[in-house]
Design a protein around this motif. Structure first.
Motif, PDB file in Angstrom:
ATOM      1  N   GLN A   1      97.718  -4.350 -18.811  1.00  0.00           N
ATOM      2  CA  GLN A   1      98.839  -3.697 -18.139  1.00  0.00           C
ATOM      3  C   GLN A   1      98.790  -2.179 -18.310  1.00  0.00           C
ATOM      4  O   GLN A   1      99.807  -1.501 -18.239  1.00  0.00           O
ATOM      5  N   GLU A   2      97.590  -1.646 -18.513  1.00  0.00           N
ATOM      6  CA  GLU A   2      97.442  -0.209 -18.710  1.00  0.00           C
ATOM      7  C   GLU A   2      97.917   0.587 -17.494  1.00  0.00           C
ATOM      8  O   GLU A   2      98.619   1.588 -17.640  1.00  0.00           O
ATOM      9  N   LEU A   3      97.527   0.151 -16.286  1.00  0.00           N
ATOM     10  CA  LEU A   3      97.937   0.873 -15.072  1.00  0.00           C
ATOM     11  C   LEU A   3      99.438   0.784 -14.846  1.00  0.00           C
ATOM     12  O   LEU A   3     100.068   1.773 -14.446  1.00  0.00           O
ATOM     13  N   LEU A   4     100.026  -0.366 -15.100  1.00  0.00           N
ATOM     14  CA  LEU A   4     101.469  -0.526 -14.960  1.00  0.00           C
ATOM     15  C   LEU A   4     102.207   0.399 -15.928  1.00  0.00           C
ATOM     16  O   LEU A   4     103.152   1.087 -15.547  1.00  0.00           O
ATOM     17  N   ALA A   5     101.740   0.440 -17.175  1.00  0.00           N
ATOM     18  CA  ALA A   5     102.350   1.319 -18.173  1.00  0.00           C
ATOM     19  C   ALA A   5     102.200   2.784 -17.753  1.00  0.00           C
ATOM     20  O   ALA A   5     103.156   3.558 -17.842  1.00  0.00           O
TER      21      ALA A   5
ATOM     22  N   THR B   1      90.565  -0.332 -23.919  1.00  0.00           N
ATOM     23  CA  THR B   1      91.384  -1.473 -23.533  1.00  0.00           C
ATOM     24  C   THR B   1      92.704  -1.478 -24.297  1.00  0.00           C
ATOM     25  O   THR B   1      92.724  -1.347 -25.514  1.00  0.00           O
ATOM     26  N   SER B   2      93.799  -1.607 -23.569  1.00  0.00           N
ATOM     27  CA  SER B   2      95.177  -1.685 -24.096  1.00  0.00           C
ATOM     28  C   SER B   2      95.689  -0.372 -24.691  1.00  0.00           C
ATOM     29  O   SER B   2      96.631  -0.395 -25.490  1.00  0.00           O
ATOM     30  N   TYR B   3      95.091   0.749 -24.308  1.00  0.00           N
ATOM     31  CA  TYR B   3      95.561   2.047 -24.799  1.00  0.00           C
ATOM     32  C   TYR B   3      95.513   3.082 -23.679  1.00  0.00           C
ATOM     33  O   TYR B   3      94.670   3.026 -22.796  1.00  0.00           O
ATOM     34  N   LEU B   4      96.438   4.043 -23.758  1.00  0.00           N
ATOM     35  CA  LEU B   4      96.391   5.237 -22.935  1.00  0.00           C
ATOM     36  C   LEU B   4      96.942   6.376 -23.786  1.00  0.00           C
ATOM     37  O   LEU B   4      97.388   6.150 -24.909  1.00  0.00           O
ATOM     38  N   PHE B   5      96.878   7.588 -23.277  1.00  0.00           N
ATOM     39  CA  PHE B   5      97.311   8.757 -24.033  1.00  0.00           C
ATOM     40  C   PHE B   5      98.534   9.377 -23.375  1.00  0.00           C
ATOM     41  O   PHE B   5      98.652   9.384 -22.160  1.00  0.00           O
ATOM     42  N   ILE B   6      99.418   9.912 -24.205  1.00  0.00           N
ATOM     43  CA  ILE B   6     100.615  10.583 -23.721  1.00  0.00           C
ATOM     44  C   ILE B   6     100.745  11.895 -24.467  1.00  0.00           C
ATOM     45  O   ILE B   6     100.449  11.970 -25.662  1.00  0.00           O
ATOM     46  N   GLN B   7     101.146  12.965 -23.765  1.00  0.00           N
ATOM     47  CA  GLN B   7     101.275  14.277 -24.381  1.00  0.00           C
ATOM     48  C   GLN B   7     102.760  14.572 -24.594  1.00  0.00           C
ATOM     49  O   GLN B   7     103.542  14.526 -23.642  1.00  0.00           O
TER      50      GLN B   7
ATOM     51  N   THR C   1     109.380   0.987 -21.999  1.00  0.00           N
ATOM     52  CA  THR C   1     108.771   1.070 -20.669  1.00  0.00           C
ATOM     53  C   THR C   1     108.002  -0.208 -20.373  1.00  0.00           C
ATOM     54  O   THR C   1     107.281  -0.733 -21.229  1.00  0.00           O
ATOM     55  N   LEU C   2     108.128  -0.698 -19.145  1.00  0.00           N
ATOM     56  CA  LEU C   2     107.424  -1.890 -18.716  1.00  0.00           C
ATOM     57  C   LEU C   2     105.916  -1.690 -18.873  1.00  0.00           C
ATOM     58  O   LEU C   2     105.362  -0.694 -18.417  1.00  0.00           O
ATOM     59  N   GLY C   3     105.250  -2.611 -19.558  1.00  0.00           N
ATOM     60  CA  GLY C   3     103.812  -2.543 -19.792  1.00  0.00           C
ATOM     61  C   GLY C   3     103.439  -1.907 -21.114  1.00  0.00           C
ATOM     62  O   GLY C   3     102.294  -1.977 -21.539  1.00  0.00           O
ATOM     63  N   VAL C   4     104.395  -1.276 -21.800  1.00  0.00           N
ATOM     64  CA  VAL C   4     104.125  -0.575 -23.060  1.00  0.00           C
ATOM     65  C   VAL C   4     104.582  -1.427 -24.239  1.00  0.00           C
ATOM     66  O   VAL C   4     105.664  -2.006 -24.216  1.00  0.00           O
ATOM     67  N   THR C   5     103.758  -1.485 -25.275  1.00  0.00           N
ATOM     68  CA  THR C   5     104.147  -2.111 -26.528  1.00  0.00           C
ATOM     69  C   THR C   5     104.825  -1.077 -27.412  1.00  0.00           C
ATOM     70  O   THR C   5     105.816  -1.361 -28.061  1.00  0.00           O
ATOM     71  N   GLY C   6     104.282   0.141 -27.455  1.00  0.00           N
ATOM     72  CA  GLY C   6     104.867   1.227 -28.227  1.00  0.00           C
ATOM     73  C   GLY C   6     103.826   2.275 -28.544  1.00  0.00           C
ATOM     74  O   GLY C   6     102.656   2.147 -28.188  1.00  0.00           O
ATOM     75  N   LEU C   7     104.253   3.328 -29.215  1.00  0.00           N
ATOM     76  CA  LEU C   7     103.314   4.347 -29.684  1.00  0.00           C
ATOM     77  C   LEU C   7     102.559   3.785 -30.877  1.00  0.00           C
ATOM     78  O   LEU C   7     103.113   3.004 -31.669  1.00  0.00           O
TER      79      LEU C   7
END
Length: 188
Positions: A30-34, A69-75, A89-95
């Motif tokens: 769900q990386e793209l959804l998140a 896989t299962s990770y993205l970055f946020i600034q 947020t839908l698709g996010v587990t957490g930081l």
């Protein structure tokens, strides 16, 4: 580090100099959804992706997958940002956290990935490994996965001719070149 539960203010933009990159753990596949949902909330995010070849129904097909896989970055400026909307947020587990500590990701690493990626955040694919005739290779996928073979030649761009020992006899087989590896180096 104190973390607030207040919503980000539209009137006071965060200074770019104080922003750091953090890893966001997403739900499986769900990386793209998140990413879409975080960007809809006006967060600055980056999801590095890569084009790989996967065997589907016996054919090699190009597929774009997340690089991590299962990770993205946020600034964020963590001290000034409410993380409640992120974790809900839908698709996010957490930081990503270690206990109560949310560690920043190395800025140079994320910035180098951004610099190498194209406009769609797709990183260049590595060049496929070249095999020499007579070289020992291992088949990584398919019905012969785990078997050792001797590379004979390429048969077109996407297939390889191999010799494999079956019941004491050398048998010639064809497999997708992307399923081969030698000394830990994968072909695609």
């Amino acid at each position: 580090m104190p973390v607030t539960d207040e919503l980000p203010s539209e009137e006071t933009p965060e200074p770019v100099l104080n922003r750091k990159w953090y890893a966001v753990h997403t739900k499986p596949r769900q990386e793209l959804l998140a990413l879409q949902n975080l960007e809809n909330q006006k967060y600055h995010c980056f999801l590095p992706r890569i084009q790989v070849k996967r065997i589907r129904r016996g054919k090699s097909q190009p597929v774009i997958e997340p690089f991590f896989t299962s990770y993205l970055f946020i600034q964020l400026v963590l001290e000034q940002t409410n993380i409640a909307p992120i974790r809900s947020t839908l698709g996010v587990t957490g930081l990503v956290r270690f206990g109560g500590y949310i560690p920043p990701v190395n800025d140079a690493l994320v910035e180098s990935l951004i610099a190498r990626a194209d406009a769609n955040s797709i990183l260049p694919s590595p060049e496929p490994a070249e095999f020499a005739p007579g070289q020992h290779v291992w088949i990584q996928e398919g019905p012969l996965a785990g078997c050792e073979a001797i590379f004979q030649a390429r048969n077109g761009q996407e297939r390889a001719l191999l010799l494999i020992q079956i019941l004491g006899d050398a048998t010639r087989v064809q497999v997708p070149i992307c399923t081969l590896a030698s000394n830990g180096a994968r072909a695609c």
